[in-house]
Design a protein around this motif. Structure first.
Motif, PDB file in Angstrom:
ATOM      1  N   THR A   1      37.616  34.361  53.252  1.00 21.20           N
ATOM      2  CA  THR A   1      37.848  34.391  51.805  1.00 21.20           C
ATOM      3  C   THR A   1      37.467  35.763  51.263  1.00 21.20           C
ATOM      4  N   GLY A   2      38.158  36.172  50.194  1.00 20.08           N
ATOM      5  CA  GLY A   2      37.848  37.440  49.541  1.00 20.08           C
ATOM      6  C   GLY A   2      38.238  37.406  48.078  1.00 20.08           C
TER       7      GLY A   2
ATOM      8  N   GLN B   1      43.620  41.056  36.231  1.00 23.52           N
ATOM      9  CA  GLN B   1      43.089  39.711  36.463  1.00 23.52           C
ATOM     10  C   GLN B   1      42.379  39.658  37.814  1.00 23.52           C
ATOM     11  N   THR B   2      41.617  38.566  38.014  1.00 19.98           N
ATOM     12  CA  THR B   2      40.815  38.401  39.228  1.00 19.98           C
ATOM     13  C   THR B   2      41.235  37.127  39.948  1.00 19.98           C
TER      14      THR B   2
ATOM     15  N   VAL C   1      45.402  30.615  46.661  1.00 18.92           N
ATOM     16  CA  VAL C   1      44.938  31.620  45.715  1.00 18.92           C
ATOM     17  C   VAL C   1      44.496  30.913  44.442  1.00 18.92           C
ATOM     18  N   HIS C   2      43.344  31.335  43.881  1.00 12.08           N
ATOM     19  CA  HIS C   2      42.777  30.712  42.681  1.00 12.08           C
ATOM     20  C   HIS C   2      42.344  31.809  41.720  1.00 12.08           C
ATOM     21  N   GLY C   3      42.603  31.594  40.439  1.00  9.74           N
ATOM     22  CA  GLY C   3      42.181  32.566  39.446  1.00  9.74           C
ATOM     23  C   GLY C   3      40.683  32.495  39.187  1.00  9.74           C
ATOM     24  N   GLY C   4      40.086  33.647  38.884  1.00 13.21           N
ATOM     25  CA  GLY C   4      38.655  33.716  38.602  1.00 13.21           C
ATOM     26  C   GLY C   4      37.843  34.010  39.838  1.00 13.21           C
TER      27      GLY C   4
END
Length: 369
Positions: free
Chosen positions: A326-327, A342-343, A364-367
């Protein structure tokens, strides 16, 4: 003669007996014959009054008890002594316990908690309360003096029967509701609750102000803005209804101070190794085709049209091992004539084939959470 004493001897004996026994002196002097003397004595006893019978004298002898002492056996004596010892031991123990209860009061232990699972009662239907409060807020803050029936119909659907559907409105002006966001539900007694709702409104009329002087500039129109409402609701008849008029409340200008979050330790070598597949993924993500850059079996829907990738600003891989890693990626997009950074948290997996292996995106997930 016949072995009887003679008269001379008898007379001498009588005289000697008279000295010792007064009763002998009372005998007649002429009675010198023993047979006559005996007859006279018998006659005197018959004629004399009979005295009361005297209690026969008890010949003194050894004192006797009313019982007989019997030798007791050794077994009986032991049992009797043992029983007495046990009895006195119990008496002493009870006495000590009684004294202890008086001097040292016994502490009452706390009731033991039941280990049986306790079934909680039905919780308040917060989702339904938020839905009803949102419908009410949309109808309550949207009005049009040319169409008052629309507002009344929207309020009647969430108010009790025969309630006032004007809810304090004077019937003038116009205002549009652009968005409604329900918030916290605070329960109260009697199945009541208070629901926080934030409403984005846009007035269609100028700002109210005192009458302007002739020739003054017209009053400006307010832009869209948020209004906070607290809506009272109650559960009745198996559903949620609004109990009365709400109250407007302020919206905080800023949020609370966030805690300092410690991120994962970075793996620079792995980040350099996977920078190219991550960039290819975000390019395809904006282009609307992610199937070629995701791992087999992964499902990542593409972004909507009109979003362009400016670039991956940074890519940091978490320290770890294995085939799943994960990164965190910071990505800049272009949309609506502007750029927006955005992150994302990106999950990778290693895919191996007969001649090579590569890293591909699985999710993929935001934040940053």
């Amino acid at each position: 003669m016949l072995g009887l004493p003679d008269a001379t001897d008898w007379e001498e004996r009588r005289k000697r007996r008279a000295k010792n026994d007064p009763r002998g002196a009372a005998l007649p002097q002429q009675a010198v014959n023993p047979w006559e003397t005996a007859a006279l004595q018998l006659q005197q006893q018959r004629t004399a009054p009979t005295p009361p019978a005297a209690r026969p004298a008890v010949t003194p002898g050894p004192t006797t008890a009313p019982w007989v002492t019997v030798e007791e056996r050794s077994g009986s004596a032991f049992a009797r002594r043992f029983g007495r010892g046990v009895l006195w031991t119990l008496v002493a123990a009870f006495a000590l316990l009684g004294a202890k209860s008086v001097l040292i009061p016994k502490k009452v232990p706390a009731p033991l908690q039941s280990t049986a699972p306790v079934q909680a009662g039905p919780t308040y239907p917060a989702d339904e309360a938020q839905a009803v409060a949102s419908r009410f807020a949309r109808a309550y803050l949207a009005w049009d003096e040319k169409d008052p029936e629309s507002r009344a119909a929207g309020l009647a659907a969430v108010l009790p029967d025969s309630a006032d559907t004007k809810m304090g409105w004077d019937g003038k002006g116009r205002q549009d509701v652009l968005a409604v966001e329900p918030g916290a539900v605070t329960t109260a007694a009697q199945k009541q609750a208070r629901v926080r709702v934030d409403v984005l409104v846009r007035p269609a009329a100028p700002v109210a102000r005192p009458p302007a002087k002739p020739g003054a500039a017209p009053a400006p129109t307010l832009p869209a803005h948020w209004i906070g409402l607290e809506v009272p609701v109650v559960r009745a008849g198996g559903r949620i209804v609004v109990t009365g008029a709400p109250g407007m409340v302020g919206i905080p200008a800023t949020g609370p101070t966030a805690p300092e979050l410690v991120g994962p330790e970075a793996d620079a070598a792995f980040a350099e190794l996977t920078a190219e597949p991550v960039t290819k993924f975000f390019t395809a993500y904006a282009a609307g085709d992610t199937e070629a850059v995701t791992a087999p079996g992964a499902s990542v829907p593409p972004l909507p049209a009109g979003v362009l990738l400016v670039g991956v600003t940074s890519w940091t891989a978490d320290k770890g091992s294995g085939t799943d890693r994960t990164g965190t990626a910071r990505v800049t997009w272009q949309l609506g004539g502007a750029q927006l950074e955005q992150t994302y948290r990106v999950e990778l997996t290693r895919v191996a084939s007969a001649d090579a292996q590569r890293w591909q995106v699985t999710a993929v997930h935001g934040g940053t959470a």
